[in-house]
Design a protein around this motif. Sequence first.
Motif, mmCIF file in Angstrom:
data_model
loop_
_atom_site.group_PDB
_atom_site.id
_atom_site.type_symbol
_atom_site.label_atom_id
_atom_site.label_comp_id
_atom_site.label_asym_id
_atom_site.label_seq_id
_atom_site.Cartn_x
_atom_site.Cartn_y
_atom_site.Cartn_z
ATOM 1 N N ARG A 410 11.997 -14.047 -0.931
ATOM 2 C CA ARG A 410 11.053 -14.077 -2.262
ATOM 3 C C ARG A 410 9.469 -13.849 -1.711
ATOM 4 O O ARG A 410 8.733 -13.913 -2.715
ATOM 5 N N ILE A 411 9.135 -13.819 -0.336
ATOM 6 C CA ILE A 411 7.633 -13.746 -0.020
ATOM 7 C C ILE A 411 7.703 -12.310 0.711
ATOM 8 O O ILE A 411 8.682 -11.891 1.321
ATOM 9 N N PRO A 412 6.815 -11.545 0.490
ATOM 10 C CA PRO A 412 6.301 -10.043 0.994
ATOM 11 C C PRO A 412 6.694 -10.207 2.730
ATOM 12 O O PRO A 412 6.187 -11.162 3.132
ATOM 13 N N SER A 413 7.375 -9.130 3.132
ATOM 14 C CA SER A 413 7.429 -9.075 4.300
ATOM 15 C C SER A 413 6.636 -8.315 5.276
ATOM 16 O O SER A 413 6.676 -7.905 6.445
ATOM 17 N N ARG A 414 5.550 -7.724 4.392
ATOM 18 C CA ARG A 414 4.659 -6.911 5.137
ATOM 19 C C ARG A 414 3.157 -7.253 4.403
ATOM 20 O O ARG A 414 3.109 -8.031 3.532
ATOM 21 N N GLY A 415 2.144 -7.336 5.230
ATOM 22 C CA GLY A 415 0.864 -7.503 5.108
ATOM 23 C C GLY A 415 0.093 -8.089 6.233
ATOM 24 O O GLY A 415 0.509 -7.969 7.567
ATOM 25 N N PRO A 416 -1.328 -8.571 6.092
ATOM 26 C CA PRO A 416 -2.194 -8.899 7.347
ATOM 27 C C PRO A 416 -1.337 -9.949 8.177
ATOM 28 O O PRO A 416 -1.443 -9.554 9.383
ATOM 29 N N VAL A 417 -0.962 -10.851 7.920
ATOM 30 C CA VAL A 417 -0.284 -11.957 8.842
ATOM 31 C C VAL A 417 1.006 -11.099 9.780
ATOM 32 O O VAL A 417 1.061 -11.370 11.018
ATOM 33 N N TRP A 418 1.845 -10.464 9.098
ATOM 34 C CA TRP A 418 2.665 -9.530 9.803
ATOM 35 C C TRP A 418 2.106 -8.819 10.799
ATOM 36 O O TRP A 418 2.911 -8.553 11.727
ATOM 37 N N GLU A 419 1.208 -8.033 10.417
ATOM 38 C CA GLU A 419 0.370 -6.940 11.485
ATOM 39 C C GLU A 419 0.028 -7.793 12.573
ATOM 40 O O GLU A 419 -0.033 -7.086 13.797
ATOM 41 N N TYR A 431 -3.826 -13.582 18.099
ATOM 42 C CA TYR A 431 -4.463 -13.651 16.938
ATOM 43 C C TYR A 431 -4.036 -14.299 15.576
ATOM 44 O O TYR A 431 -4.662 -14.910 14.967
ATOM 45 N N ALA A 432 -2.577 -14.295 15.581
ATOM 46 C CA ALA A 432 -2.177 -15.158 14.493
ATOM 47 C C ALA A 432 -2.381 -16.670 14.502
ATOM 48 O O ALA A 432 -2.917 -17.452 13.602
ATOM 49 N N ALA A 433 -2.223 -17.210 15.648
ATOM 50 C CA ALA A 433 -2.774 -18.550 15.990
ATOM 51 C C ALA A 433 -4.201 -18.937 15.848
ATOM 52 O O ALA A 433 -4.606 -19.900 15.434
ATOM 53 N N THR A 434 -4.943 -18.035 16.301
ATOM 54 C CA THR A 434 -6.389 -18.149 16.089
ATOM 55 C C THR A 434 -6.731 -18.142 14.776
ATOM 56 O O THR A 434 -7.601 -19.005 14.037
ATOM 57 N N LEU A 435 -6.105 -17.220 13.754
ATOM 58 C CA LEU A 435 -6.560 -17.075 12.423
ATOM 59 C C LEU A 435 -6.186 -18.295 11.827
ATOM 60 O O LEU A 435 -6.809 -18.888 10.919
ATOM 61 N N ARG A 436 -4.932 -18.953 12.042
ATOM 62 C CA ARG A 436 -4.541 -20.049 11.394
ATOM 63 C C ARG A 436 -5.289 -21.294 11.791
ATOM 64 O O ARG A 436 -5.739 -21.924 10.733
ATOM 65 N N LEU A 472 -8.802 -7.792 6.238
ATOM 66 C CA LEU A 472 -8.910 -9.248 6.057
ATOM 67 C C LEU A 472 -9.989 -9.609 5.253
ATOM 68 O O LEU A 472 -11.362 -9.417 5.776
ATOM 69 N N ASP A 473 -10.031 -10.072 4.152
ATOM 70 C CA ASP A 473 -11.056 -10.361 3.170
ATOM 71 C C ASP A 473 -11.238 -12.043 3.138
ATOM 72 O O ASP A 473 -10.726 -12.359 2.117
ATOM 73 N N LEU A 474 -11.704 -12.387 4.229
ATOM 74 C CA LEU A 474 -11.867 -13.976 4.529
ATOM 75 C C LEU A 474 -13.001 -14.543 3.512
ATOM 76 O O LEU A 474 -12.959 -15.794 3.359
ATOM 77 N N ASP A 475 -13.667 -13.724 2.540
ATOM 78 C CA ASP A 475 -14.317 -14.247 1.535
ATOM 79 C C ASP A 475 -13.900 -14.578 0.120
ATOM 80 O O ASP A 475 -14.405 -15.253 -0.391
ATOM 81 N N ASP A 476 -12.504 -13.820 0.168
ATOM 82 C CA ASP A 476 -11.857 -14.356 -1.088
ATOM 83 C C ASP A 476 -10.984 -15.647 -0.783
ATOM 84 O O ASP A 476 -10.188 -15.635 -0.208
ATOM 85 N N PRO A 477 -11.340 -16.592 -1.867
ATOM 86 C CA PRO A 477 -10.364 -17.844 -1.777
ATOM 87 C C PRO A 477 -9.204 -17.554 -1.998
ATOM 88 O O PRO A 477 -8.190 -18.170 -1.208
ATOM 89 N N ILE A 484 -3.211 -18.658 4.488
ATOM 90 C CA ILE A 484 -2.380 -20.225 5.017
ATOM 91 C C ILE A 484 -1.031 -20.231 4.837
ATOM 92 O O ILE A 484 -0.315 -20.498 5.858
ATOM 93 N N ILE A 485 -0.752 -19.882 3.797
ATOM 94 C CA ILE A 485 0.849 -20.070 3.200
ATOM 95 C C ILE A 485 1.543 -19.195 4.295
ATOM 96 O O ILE A 485 2.670 -19.671 4.934
ATOM 97 N N ALA A 486 1.184 -17.810 4.474
ATOM 98 C CA ALA A 486 1.954 -16.857 5.116
ATOM 99 C C ALA A 486 2.034 -17.520 6.569
ATOM 100 O O ALA A 486 2.756 -17.285 7.351
ATOM 101 N N LEU A 487 0.804 -17.848 7.374
ATOM 102 C CA LEU A 487 0.867 -18.597 8.582
ATOM 103 C C LEU A 487 1.597 -19.640 8.735
ATOM 104 O O LEU A 487 2.125 -19.927 9.815
ATOM 105 N N LEU A 488 1.950 -20.311 7.769
ATOM 106 C CA LEU A 488 2.811 -21.698 7.898
ATOM 107 C C LEU A 488 4.318 -21.504 7.771
ATOM 108 O O LEU A 488 4.913 -22.285 8.190
#
Length: 490
Positions: A410-419, A431-436, A472-477, A484-488
């Motif tokens: 039910r959650i997309p399988s592609r996107g920034p976190v998966w890249e 990179y993933a651990a650092t971003l989290r 990555l648009d980290l300025d967009d809340p 955060i959800i995808a990384l968890l």
Amino acid sequence: MVKLDRLINVLGGYGARLCTAPRGRDVELRGVALHDRAGAEEVLLAVGIESIGDVLAETLAAVVLLRDVTEQELAVARERGVAVVRIDPDVSWGQLAAVVYGLVLEGRETEAGRGPTDLFALADALAASIGGPVTIEDQHSGVLAYSSRQESADRARLATILGRRVPADIRAELSARGVYAHLASSDEPFFAEPMPDQDFHGRALIAVRAGRELLGSIWVEVPEPLNAERSASLSAGARTASLHLLRARASADLERQIESDLVIGLLEGQADAPAVLSRLGLRGNGFRVVAMQAEEAQDAAVLIAFERATAGFGWARPGRSALFANTVYTVLPDGDSGERWFRGLLRNMPTDVRLRAGVGGVAEPLELPQSRQEADECLAVEGDRELVVYEQAWHEILLRRVRNAASSGRIPSRGPVWELRRQDQQHGTRYAATLREWLRCQGDPGAAADRLGVHANTVRYRMRKMAEVTRLDLDDPDERLALIIALLID
């Protein structure tokens, strides 16, 4: 012996209503009868009787349980001195019979709420014939009854009676001496030597057994082993106790089955919740569900927990429980803390039993299935916590639900976190651990570096390189929340 007042209080949980009690509520009840063959001091169950008026005019019963009654018939009952109790038509006669027989015939509780009256009488008789204070215990060392003669009782016995259980240190020493091994394997009396340092006088003891099954034990405080005559009295007492315990168990099992079926119907949303709660004697508009399970390889602990949760005749207990598969569910009024209830239950469990509990959120009657789901999810929260309460762990449950949604696609399988994760796998980056950690620390590279065990400049460098790998648009809340959800979900 049970009085009419006690019968009314118990049956009130089934929707029963006292219509008249000409002789007051202190009338003693000593038997149960069906149809019109009832004697004095008996409860008449008016099953299948068409002419209630004729029965009320002729019966010798102290109280009659019936479905319908007219004012004219009540007038006859008042004149004859017969108490009349009207029964809810939705409650089966089978359920009522189980409760009435258990209460009146078994005499399973005294006015003080101490326990089986027959067992107390037996304890007194044994104390008189053997010459020492007596306690009768269940197979888990819980006190079922004790003799009124306790003047010479030692500290260990008094602690056992007050705590309704043998103290843990005494139990450990008795176990080391082989006392419980003897109870498990032999029907012969046994003498446990005194323990002066524990203020524990000698004990003559014997197993109470039904066939090969250990039901409990009898303990008599004596200074030395019993002679042949007193040993015979103790053996005869054990045989008598086994009959009482078997009858009490049969009655208790009927009550537990009725209660369990009603509670399961509530938790599965298949019942008229307000009506069932009323029948269970639960009042109010707010309730919560507690789910309990035992640690692995402790299957018997669940059965013990269910027995302890439903111990005590009538509706004096705060909650109502059901055993479903390997879980004990208990419905508690909102005013009773799930944590306090669970801690109290643990105090009455054998010391070697280990339980975990989840407490669902407060729910209205029709929302009890939701509270049950929350209790189940609290049990599934990771960690070694003995108790998890929904209000304190809702965020962990939310994340678990999100992970479950992800596993079902039910959650997309592609996107920034998966890249980023693919980059980590292919090139050994982090990179993933650092971003989290950067997101957890709200963009503070120093705090994120401390959590990662690296320098703050390393975090800054990695954040720059990530922008080259994916957008990555980290300025967009909203995007930060989605990241955060995808990384968890891992």
